[in-house]
Design an enzyme around this catalytic site. Sequence first.
Site, PDB file in Angstrom:
ATOM      1  N   HIS A  96       0.768  -0.957   0.392  1.00 59.18           N
ATOM      2  CA  HIS A  96      -0.282   0.273  -0.028  1.00 59.18           C
ATOM      3  C   HIS A  96       1.303   1.314   0.108  1.00 59.18           C
ATOM      4  CE1 HIS A  96      -2.901   3.298   1.507  1.00 59.18           C
ATOM      5  NE2 HIS A  96      -3.948   2.202  -0.224  1.00 59.18           N
ATOM      6  N   GLU A 168      -3.860   0.758  -7.334  1.00 63.40           N
ATOM      7  CA  GLU A 168      -4.595   2.007  -6.686  1.00 63.40           C
ATOM      8  C   GLU A 168      -4.149   3.306  -6.442  1.00 63.40           C
ATOM      9  OE1 GLU A 168      -6.916   1.136  -2.287  1.00 63.40           O
ATOM     10  OE2 GLU A 168      -4.558   1.765  -2.271  1.00 63.40           O
TER      11      GLU A 168
HETATM   12  P1  PGA Z   1     -10.201   5.336   0.161  1.00 64.13           P
HETATM   13  O1  PGA Z   1      -8.696   4.765   0.022  1.00 64.13           O
HETATM   14  O2  PGA Z   1     -10.779   4.441  -0.185  1.00 64.13           O
HETATM   15  O3  PGA Z   1      -9.957   6.499   1.603  1.00 64.13           O
HETATM   16  O4  PGA Z   1      -9.363   6.435  -1.386  1.00 64.13           O
HETATM   17  C1  PGA Z   1      -8.591   3.410  -0.113  1.00 64.13           C
HETATM   18  C2  PGA Z   1      -7.173   2.893  -0.103  1.00 64.13           C
HETATM   19  O5  PGA Z   1      -5.831   3.201   0.744  1.00 64.13           O
HETATM   20  O6  PGA Z   1      -6.835   1.715   0.166  1.00 64.13           O
END
Ligand code: PGA
Length: 253
Positions: A96, A168
């Site tokens: 992440h 992401e």
């Molecule tokens: P968010 O975070 O949905 O708050 O943008 C997503 C993540 O960090 O996995």
Amino acid sequence: MKKNKIIIANMKMNGSLSFNEQYLSKIKKNFNNFNSLNIGLCLPYPYLFQAKKILTGTKIRWGSQNVAKFENGPHTGEVSAAMLEEFGSKYVIVGHSERSTAYCESDENIADKFEKIKKYKMTPVLCVGETLIEREAGIMERVVSSQIKAIVENYGEEIFENTIVAYEPIWAIGSNMAASPEQANKMCIFIKNLICSRHNCNFINFNIIYGGSVNSKNAVQLFASEGLDGVLIGRASINFDEFSHICSVAEGI
Ligand code: PGA
């Protein structure tokens, strides 16, 4: 056959014993009827025992947001894949951006963690994605390729079997600026082709999901995107009503 949609909640550093007791009990009561969803809750480590206690026997699975790249030994503060497995974890988020930026995690470290998760028969949720500067420079595909390459070069494409890759984009996380379904779809198809490039896609069976500011308003369009197998949800996952709404939308598509 229609594939189940995947919904992973990244609860980040939120929750408490009392919050979780209520939240997990509500999930247990209300989410067990979602037949076409694979739902996973990724909690802070100390609460895995609580998730196991409350959710065992339901279709909802749980897991963590990180893991050590080492098997065991003198690694103060780390938690091994074997320990996660003992608490019944299924999903482990790895790579992440909130970790790789704050703790300078390299792509090689992430590759080793990915391998440990697989070794203990859990499902890695590998996060990849570019910064806004990289997107504006048009190099997002190159950035994502190099994040995935570290795993492929060390462990081969086959290691992606039964895993989840979460696209992401860093600019979309925590920003209220989700990628458009077209942007998400395009990158997810790119990732699928990249991993399958040396194999027949049916041979490596893995899922691609999107994460970054997913909410009940944009979920419909995201779930309707061909290239996406599901979503990774941060903030919206700790609001029970919002999370439940997103799951209902997914179940209905
Ligand atoms: P968010 O975070 O949905 O708050 O943008 C997503 C993540 O960090 O996995």
